[in-house]
Design a protein around this motif. Structure first.
Motif, short mmCIF file in Angstrom:
data_model
loop_
_atom_site.label_atom_id
_atom_site.label_comp_id
_atom_site.label_asym_id
_atom_site.label_seq_id
_atom_site.Cartn_x
_atom_site.Cartn_y
_atom_site.Cartn_z
N MET A 13 0.85 -1.20 0.00
CA MET A 13 0.00 0.00 0.00
C MET A 13 0.88 1.25 0.00
N TRP A 14 0.37 2.30 -0.63
CA TRP A 14 0.99 3.61 -0.50
C TRP A 14 0.39 4.22 0.76
N PRO A 15 1.20 4.59 1.75
CA PRO A 15 0.64 5.11 3.01
C PRO A 15 -0.16 6.40 2.80
N GLU A 16 -1.30 6.47 3.46
CA GLU A 16 -2.12 7.69 3.37
C GLU A 16 -1.34 8.91 3.83
N SER A 17 -0.42 8.69 4.77
CA SER A 17 0.39 9.82 5.27
C SER A 17 1.29 10.40 4.18
N ARG A 18 1.46 9.69 3.05
CA ARG A 18 2.33 10.17 1.98
C ARG A 18 1.55 10.64 0.75
N LEU A 19 0.23 10.77 0.88
CA LEU A 19 -0.57 11.20 -0.26
C LEU A 19 -0.23 12.63 -0.70
N ASN A 20 0.31 13.42 0.19
CA ASN A 20 0.72 14.79 -0.15
C ASN A 20 2.17 14.85 -0.59
N ALA A 21 2.81 13.70 -0.73
CA ALA A 21 4.22 13.65 -1.12
C ALA A 21 4.43 12.59 -2.20
N TYR A 158 6.27 2.39 -0.55
CA TYR A 158 5.17 1.44 -0.34
C TYR A 158 5.48 0.59 0.88
N VAL A 159 4.42 0.17 1.57
CA VAL A 159 4.58 -0.68 2.75
C VAL A 159 3.77 -1.96 2.56
N PRO A 160 4.24 -3.05 3.14
CA PRO A 160 3.50 -4.31 3.05
C PRO A 160 2.10 -4.17 3.66
N PHE A 161 1.14 -4.82 3.03
CA PHE A 161 -0.23 -4.86 3.49
C PHE A 161 -0.44 -6.24 4.09
N LEU A 162 -0.67 -6.28 5.38
CA LEU A 162 -0.83 -7.55 6.10
C LEU A 162 -2.31 -7.91 6.08
N PRO A 181 14.71 -3.81 6.73
CA PRO A 181 14.18 -3.96 8.10
C PRO A 181 12.79 -4.58 8.10
N PHE A 182 12.59 -5.53 8.98
CA PHE A 182 11.28 -6.17 9.15
C PHE A 182 10.59 -5.45 10.28
N THR A 183 9.63 -4.57 9.95
CA THR A 183 8.97 -3.72 10.94
C THR A 183 7.45 -3.80 10.79
N PRO A 184 6.85 -4.94 11.02
CA PRO A 184 5.40 -5.08 10.79
C PRO A 184 4.54 -4.15 11.63
N GLU A 185 5.06 -3.66 12.73
CA GLU A 185 4.28 -2.73 13.56
C GLU A 185 4.02 -1.40 12.86
N THR A 186 4.78 -1.10 11.80
CA THR A 186 4.59 0.15 11.06
C THR A 186 3.85 -0.06 9.75
N TRP A 187 3.46 -1.30 9.46
CA TRP A 187 2.80 -1.60 8.21
C TRP A 187 1.31 -1.62 8.39
N ARG A 188 0.60 -1.52 7.29
CA ARG A 188 -0.86 -1.50 7.32
C ARG A 188 -1.41 -2.92 7.44
N ALA A 189 -2.27 -3.11 8.42
CA ALA A 189 -2.95 -4.40 8.60
C ALA A 189 -4.38 -4.29 8.12
N ALA A 190 -4.93 -5.42 7.73
CA ALA A 190 -6.31 -5.44 7.24
C ALA A 190 -7.29 -5.16 8.37
#
Length: 190
Positions: A13-21, A158-162, A181-190
């Protein structure tokens, strides 16, 4: 005995926080970035085959044409010859999971031009086009083994979509293979 089913594609997913960038698309000297022109089909088919997507023809392309956003099919071309060397599509992707989704789709590059950032350029152009089109749910689908593409997507932002059980475990393997880096806590979950 039946053959095992292949794993569902990974999603990012493209993070919503980056829609302005939106990412900036740039190509090195000797190349240009442009949108599709009538007559590009043979060059597109050639790149798709070279990138490992099998044989493409008009019949295989036809269902995708209705989903491509206007000015949303990007080509990186060799400046001297005009030969298409990378491509990606900005697709409308309405599904239960992505009701008003915009998809970065069918990313392919000629291996003879690898290492020049051309795949990254077409991906950045598509992402920026989807953002300009008002999409907030921007995503892509890919396979675990497409490591070069996965690295491009991650480096763009882009970030992994869990989206399902077990997906994080697959990303753990991918990240280890990429040295990412494996950082699932910062990725988007369903």
């Amino acid at each position: 005995m039946t053959a095992p089913q292949p794993a569902p594609q990974l999603q990012m997913m493209w993070p919503e926080s980056r829609l302005n960038a939106p990412p900036v698309a740039s190509v090195p000297a000797g190349y240009a970035l442009r949108v599709y022109r009538p007559g590009d089909e043979p060059g597109f088919f050639r790149v798709m085959a070279l990138a490992g997507f099998g044989a493409w023809d008009g019949a295989r392309l036809r269902p995708w044409l209705a989903r491509i956003l206007p000015d949303g099919w990007f080509m990186a071309v060799e400046a001297g010859t005009g030969a298409i060397v990378a491509t990606a599509m900005a697709l409308h992707d309405a599904s239960d999971q992505h009701p008003f989704g915009g998809e970065l789709g069918w990313v392919a590059a000629d291996p003879a031009h690898s290492g020049k950032g051309l795949g990254r350029a077409v991906c950045a152009a598509v992402t920026a086009r989807l953002i300009a089109g008002g999409y907030r749910d921007i995503h892509l689908y890919t396979e675990d083994y497409r490591l070069a593409a996965l690295k491009v997507y991650l480096s763009l932002g882009y970030v992994p979509f869990l989206y399902a059980p077990g997906v994080a475990d697959r990303w753990r393997v991918v990240c280890a293979q990429l040295g990412w880096p494996f950082t699932p806590e910062t990725w988007r979950a369903a």
